[in-house]
Design a protein around this motif. Structure first.
Motif, PDB file in Angstrom:
ATOM      1  N   LEU A   1       0.813  -1.207   0.000  1.00  0.00           N
ATOM      2  CA  LEU A   1       0.000   0.000   0.000  1.00  0.00           C
ATOM      3  C   LEU A   1       0.852   1.264   0.000  1.00  0.00           C
ATOM      4  N   ALA A   2       1.923   1.251   0.768  1.00  0.00           N
ATOM      5  CA  ALA A   2       2.823   2.410   0.807  1.00  0.00           C
ATOM      6  C   ALA A   2       3.454   2.633  -0.562  1.00  0.00           C
ATOM      7  N   ASP A   3       3.860   1.530  -1.217  1.00  0.00           N
ATOM      8  CA  ASP A   3       4.439   1.639  -2.566  1.00  0.00           C
ATOM      9  C   ASP A   3       3.411   2.189  -3.551  1.00  0.00           C
ATOM     10  N   MET A   4       2.176   1.698  -3.429  1.00  0.00           N
ATOM     11  CA  MET A   4       1.138   2.167  -4.347  1.00  0.00           C
ATOM     12  C   MET A   4       0.802   3.638  -4.112  1.00  0.00           C
ATOM     13  N   ARG A   5       0.800   4.071  -2.848  1.00  0.00           N
ATOM     14  CA  ARG A   5       0.525   5.488  -2.560  1.00  0.00           C
ATOM     15  C   ARG A   5       1.631   6.375  -3.120  1.00  0.00           C
ATOM     16  N   ALA A   6       2.869   5.936  -2.982  1.00  0.00           N
ATOM     17  CA  ALA A   6       3.994   6.692  -3.534  1.00  0.00           C
ATOM     18  C   ALA A   6       3.882   6.748  -5.055  1.00  0.00           C
TER      19      ALA A   6
ATOM     20  N   VAL B   1      -7.971  -6.324 -11.280  1.00  0.00           N
ATOM     21  CA  VAL B   1      -7.046  -5.212 -11.521  1.00  0.00           C
ATOM     22  C   VAL B   1      -6.692  -4.584 -10.175  1.00  0.00           C
ATOM     23  N   GLU B   2      -5.388  -4.514  -9.880  1.00  0.00           N
ATOM     24  CA  GLU B   2      -4.964  -3.868  -8.633  1.00  0.00           C
ATOM     25  C   GLU B   2      -5.140  -2.367  -8.761  1.00  0.00           C
ATOM     26  N   ALA B   3      -5.745  -1.774  -7.756  1.00  0.00           N
ATOM     27  CA  ALA B   3      -6.020  -0.344  -7.779  1.00  0.00           C
ATOM     28  C   ALA B   3      -5.945   0.199  -6.368  1.00  0.00           C
ATOM     29  N   ILE B   4      -5.857   1.505  -6.290  1.00  0.00           N
ATOM     30  CA  ILE B   4      -5.872   2.171  -4.994  1.00  0.00           C
ATOM     31  C   ILE B   4      -6.683   3.448  -5.130  1.00  0.00           C
TER      32      ILE B   4
ATOM     33  N   SER C   1     -14.977   4.777  -4.916  1.00  0.00           N
ATOM     34  CA  SER C   1     -15.061   3.443  -4.310  1.00  0.00           C
ATOM     35  C   SER C   1     -15.720   2.451  -5.249  1.00  0.00           C
ATOM     36  N   ALA C   2     -16.777   2.896  -5.925  1.00  0.00           N
ATOM     37  CA  ALA C   2     -17.465   2.014  -6.881  1.00  0.00           C
ATOM     38  C   ALA C   2     -16.514   1.599  -7.999  1.00  0.00           C
ATOM     39  N   ALA C   3     -15.715   2.536  -8.486  1.00  0.00           N
ATOM     40  CA  ALA C   3     -14.737   2.229  -9.540  1.00  0.00           C
ATOM     41  C   ALA C   3     -13.684   1.255  -9.018  1.00  0.00           C
ATOM     42  N   TYR C   4     -13.224   1.487  -7.790  1.00  0.00           N
ATOM     43  CA  TYR C   4     -12.240   0.595  -7.175  1.00  0.00           C
ATOM     44  C   TYR C   4     -12.767  -0.836  -7.107  1.00  0.00           C
ATOM     45  N   TYR C   5     -14.015  -0.995  -6.639  1.00  0.00           N
ATOM     46  CA  TYR C   5     -14.584  -2.339  -6.522  1.00  0.00           C
ATOM     47  C   TYR C   5     -14.817  -2.981  -7.886  1.00  0.00           C
TER      48      TYR C   5
END
Length: 199
Positions: free
Chosen positions: A69-74, A105-108, A94-98
Motif C-alpha cells: 500500500l505504501a508503494d502504491m501510494r507513492a 485489476v490492482e487499484a488504490i 469506491s465504486a470504480a475501485y470495486y
C-alpha cells in the motif's frame, strides 16, 4: 476415425433436436462426453453458428500488505495520466475501485490530500500494465446510468386512458396491425388509431 456410424448418427439426430440453450449447456461440459459425442456436438454447434464461452476463472483475491500500500501510494503521486481516474466524490471512486478489483485489476483510491494547491478530487490509480484494461472496465455503463437512459427514452411516452371511462389501468393486448388496448376497470377494448383519429 469417429467409430460406429450408426451411434454417431443417433447422436447427431439427438443433438439436432436440442434447443440452442441446451446445446450450449451441454457444450460447457464437453470434457465429460465421449470422443464421439464431442465430435457430434461440435458439428451441431458449428452448423448452428453457436459458440461456447469459456467459464471465467475466479479472480484470486490478494490482500495487500502495508508495504504494498505504501508503494502504491507513492506511485499514485507520480502516476502517468492514463493510470489515474478522477471522480467527483468518494462514493464514485469506491465504486470504480470495486469494479476494478472485482475484475482482478490492482487499484488504490487516493483521497484529496488537502494540500494548498492540490484541488483534485478522489481518484483511482492503477499500474501502467492495467491502464488500458481499467479504462475499458470503467467505460462500461453502470446500472444507474442504464436506468437513467431507459427513463429518458420513455419520458415522452404516456399510456392512453380509456376512452369509455377515462380509466388509467389499461393493458396492451395486441400490436398487430395496430395497438389494441383493454381497460381493466370497464373492460372496454379499442384500437389506438381509432382514438387518435377521433382527436
Amino acid at each position: 476415425m469417429i467409430g460406429d456410424a450408426a451411434q454417431y448418427q443417433e447422436l447427431v439426430t439427438l443433438y439436432g433436436s436440442y434447443g440452442d440453450n441446451e446445446l450450449v449447456a451441454l457444450g460447457r461440459g464437453m470434457a465429460d462426453l465421449t470422443e464421439m459425442a464431442q465430435e457430434a456436438l461440435k458439428g451441431e454447434l458449428t452448423r448452428r453458428g453457436l459458440k461456447i464461452a469459456t467459464a471465467r476463472e475466479p479472480v484470486e483475491t490478494r490482500v495487500l500488505s502495508e508495504d504494498d500500500l505504501a508503494d502504491m501510494r507513492a506511485y499514485a503521486e507520480l502516476a502517468p495520466a492514463e493510470c489515474i481516474f478522477e471522480y467527483a466524490d468518494e462514493r464514485a471512486a469506491s465504486a470504480a475501485y470495486y469494479a476494478l478489483t472485482g475484475e482482478g485489476v490492482e487499484a488504490i483510491v487516493v483521497s484529496p490530500s488537502g494540500r494548498k494547491f492540490d484541488n483534485r478530487g478522489p481518484r483511482v490509480v492503477v499500474t501502467p500494465k492495467d491502464a488500458e484494461r481499467a479504462a475499458a472496465i470503467l467505460s462500461r455503463p453502470s446500472a444507474e446510468e442504464l436506468k437513467q437512459e431507459t427513463e429518458e427514452a420513455y419520458a415522452g411516452f404516456d399510456l392512453p386512458k380509456c376512452p369509455a371511462c377515462g380509466g388509467a389501468e389499461i393493458l396492451l393486448e395486441s400490436v398487430d396491425p395496430v395497438n389494441q388496448w383493454r381497460c381493466d376497470h370497464c373492460d372496454h377494448t379499442w384500437l389506438e388509431e381509432s382514438v387518435s383519429s377521433m382527436e
